[in-house]
Design an enzyme around this catalytic site. Sequence first.
Site, PDB file in Angstrom:
ATOM      1  N   LYS A 550       0.825  -1.213   0.000  1.00 46.24           N
ATOM      2  CA  LYS A 550       0.000   0.000   0.000  1.00 46.24           C
ATOM      3  C   LYS A 550       0.858   1.262   0.000  1.00 46.24           C
ATOM      4  O   LYS A 550       0.372   2.357  -0.232  1.00 46.24           O
ATOM      5  CB  LYS A 550      -0.955  -0.027   1.190  1.00 46.24           C
ATOM      6  N   LYS A 656     -14.912   5.886  -0.900  1.00 48.28           N
ATOM      7  CA  LYS A 656     -15.470   6.754   0.143  1.00 48.28           C
ATOM      8  C   LYS A 656     -14.929   8.169   0.016  1.00 48.28           C
ATOM      9  O   LYS A 656     -15.679   9.153   0.156  1.00 48.28           O
ATOM     10  CB  LYS A 656     -15.144   6.168   1.520  1.00 48.28           C
TER      11      LYS A 656
END
Length: 808
Positions: A550, A656
Site C-alpha cells: 500500500k 469513500k
Amino acid sequence: MAEYTKDQLARLIIGKLQRNFGRTVDQAHLIHMFKACALVLRDIMAAHGSTSERLTHVAHKRQVHYLSMEFLMGRSLEKNAYNLGVLEELKEAIEFLGFDSGELFETEPDAGLGNGGLGRLAACYLDSMTTLEIPATGYSICYELGIFKQKIVDGQQVELADHWLDLGDAWLITKVDETEEVRFGGTVEYNWKDGRNYPVYTGYTSVLAIPKDMEIAGYGTEHTNTLRLWDAKSPTPVDMSLYSSGDYLKAVEQQAMAEVIAKVLYPDDNHYEGKSLRLRQQYFFVSATVQSIVRKHREEYGTLRNFHEKHVIQINDTHPTLAIPELMRILLDEEGYDWEEAWNIVTHTVAYTNHTVLAEALERWPQSLVSGLLPRIWDIIREIAARYQRDLEAYFEGDMGRVARNAIIWDNEVRMANLCICACYAVNGVSALHSDILRKDVFFDACQREPAKFKNVTNGIDHRRWLSEINPALDSLIRDCTGGDGYLLDPSRMQLLEDYADDAGVLERIGQIKAENKRRFAAYVEKEHGILLNTDAMFDVQVKRLHEYKRQLLNVIHIIYLYLHMKENPNFDFTPRTYLFGAKAAPGYYLAKRIIRLINDVSKRVNNDPVCRDRLQVYFLENYRVSLAEKLMPASELSEQISTAGKEASGTGNMKFMMNGALTIGTLDGANVEMHQQVGDDNIFLFGLTASEVADLKQRGYYAYDYYMSNPDLKWVGKLLNDGFEEGNNYADITRRLVTGDGGMADEYMLFADFESYKAAQQRAGATYRDQKKWNRMSLINVARSGIFAADRSIRDYADDIWNVPHR
C-alpha cells in the site's frame, strides 16, 4: 412519515430503563441510556425480522449466506435509526429525556469484528442486501476482543485489548436453542454397510457454537436480515474436584481451550500454536454455519436434495473454504448420499470471491495440521484433491508443472484457493483489473479450463452511510441539485449533480462544505488529542491497513524530501499540506510497525521545526477505525491511493473519499482504474507504472540500487533515514531493505521506480489546489460520477450474475 414518533420512542426508552436496568431517567447514566436506546431499536428490528423470515419461508425464496471472517460494522445506533427512518425522532427523544444525542452516539464503541477493507465491505454488503430485500444472513465469529485498540507510545504501536462487548452486546440476541456442536481432533473409524459409510468419531474434543444474532435494518424497507456471530463455549462443566483440591487452572482448562477460539480476530500465525488457532477458528465458524443452514433447511423441506436450489454460500477470501468439505461431510455421513450426488449439491451451492493477488493471503495449511485437527475433513479434502488431480493430469496431458500449480494438496500443503477453484460454481474478482489479473495470471490455468466460471463484481460502498449520514451538508446539496432524496435508493441519480459543474454558486457551496467539514474534524482532533491542525492547508490523507504494497512508505519518503527541500530553501514554492495517516499494523508484521514509528518520528521532527510552521504538518491518527473514518472522509481533500499497480484487488476507501469530494492521487491499481474511467484524466492525479509495466520491469530485472544511486533526492532522503531522528532512532534497516534487499528483494514494491512520477503528481495537485474554483469543479465531478461505486450496484451484480436471486 416515521414509524415511531418522538413521544413513542421516549416512552419505549423509559420502559427499557425501568425493566432492564431498574432506573428512572433521572437515575440513568449515559451507558444505561445508550443500552436502552439500542434495545428499543433492536426490538423494532427483531419484529421486522420475524416478518421477513416468515415471508421468506412462505415463498420458499433462495437465501444468500455470506461467510466472512470479518464484519467491520462500526457503530450501530445512529445507522440503525437512520435506516429505520427514525433518526431525527430518536435524537429528539434523547434530548427530551435530558441527554445530549451527539454525546450518546459517541459513547458507542466500534464493534471489533474486523480489520480493514474486507470487513467493511461485508458490512456494506449486508446493508445493501437488506435494502434490496434479498433474504440473506452474514456469518462470522463473535470476537470478544476483536482486532485490537491501537495506542501510540513513544511513536510505536502498542496493541491493547478492545472490550467492545461491554456495550456492544446490547445489539446481540443469544439463541441458545440453536447451538451447534463442532468437533476437533480424535480419530475416525469407517464402517461400510450396504454401500454406505457410517463413520464413528472417537477421542474428539467438542466445542459448542452459540449464535448471537445482530439484526440488520434495510433503508426504506421493513425487510430485515441477520448477522449471526458464533460464540465458543465448552460443553464440559468445571471439574469441581480439581477446583476443590486447588488445581484451579486444570479445573477450567476445557473452558479456556474452547473460549480462546472466539477471543481475538487473527491471532499471530508466525508459530504453530497461532496457525492451529486460526484453523480452529475457521473450521469452528464454517462448521457451525453449515450445520445451522442444513438443520433449518431440513426442517423446512425434509430433504437436502434441493439444497442448492434454495441456498447460495458465498465464501469471502479463503478463510471460510472449509465450508466445502464440511457440507460434503454432512451430505455423505449424515444424509447418506453418494459422492456424486453430494458433490453436485456442493458445486451448485458454493461461490468464491477472491480479494487479493498476494500469495501469502492465498492460504496454505500444513497437511499434518489439517489431518490432526480435522481428521474427517482431511479425508474428504484428500478425496476431492485426488479426483481433481486426475482431471488436471488428463486436461494438461501430463504437464506436471501445471498440475502442481493447480493441485489442492501438494508438497505437504493444503491449498485453500485451489480447493475453492475446484468446488465453487463461480469465482469473482472485485475490480475489473483484479479480475483480469486472476484470469491471466493467478488462476490462468483454471480459467483456461472453465472460463465461464470466472466473473467480476467491482466492489461498492454503502453510500447512505458513507455520504448521506456522515456528510449531511453534501447530502443536502445533492438533494437540492437532483430533485430530492431519490439518489439514496438510485445512486445513478447523483449524475444529475454534474449539470451544475459550471454553476459558480454550487461550486462555492462545495468549497464551503469542505471547509466546514475540515474545521469540524480539526475541532474533534484538538478535543481528543490536543493537536492543532492547519485547516488552511490541503488535507492530504492516507488511511488504510499498513502493508508494504500500500506504500505508506512512498508517501513518507516524499514528505521527507519536501522537508529537506524546505530546510534548504525555506521560500521554495509549495502549497501548504497537512498530511494525515491512519493505519494499524498486524502485531507480528515487524516492518509495518517500523513504518508507523517512522511516520511518528517524521511528524515530531516536522511539526516542531519553525521552518515548517503553517506550511507542512504530519500527523498519525491513533486507532484508526470506522467511527474515526466517518469524521475524516468528509474533511479530506487529497486521497492517497498509491499502491503498486497490480497489487490492490480493489480498495473501498478510495470510493469513500471520491464520494465525499476528495480528489485521488493514485496509480492505475484496483478500482482506481474504474474511477479513472469514470472521471477521465482531468479529474484525477495519476502517476506511476501500470500493472503490465510493473510485470515487464520485474521480468527484465528491476535494479533498485541503480534508481537510488542515480536520484539525488532519494539519496538525500536515504541519508536522513540512516542518520536518524531524535533519541537515536535511525532507519538504516529500511534504507538497506529498499536499496539492497537486506536478504530479500530490493524495493519489492517499486517505490524508487515510481518516486519521480509521484513527486510530479503531487506538484500538479498542489498547483491545482491554488485554483479553488477548478478544484471544486473537479470535486463536484468526482461526487457526481461516484454513484456506480455504491454497494447497491455491486449487490445487484451478485444477485443477477452469481446468486440468481430476485431483488428490489
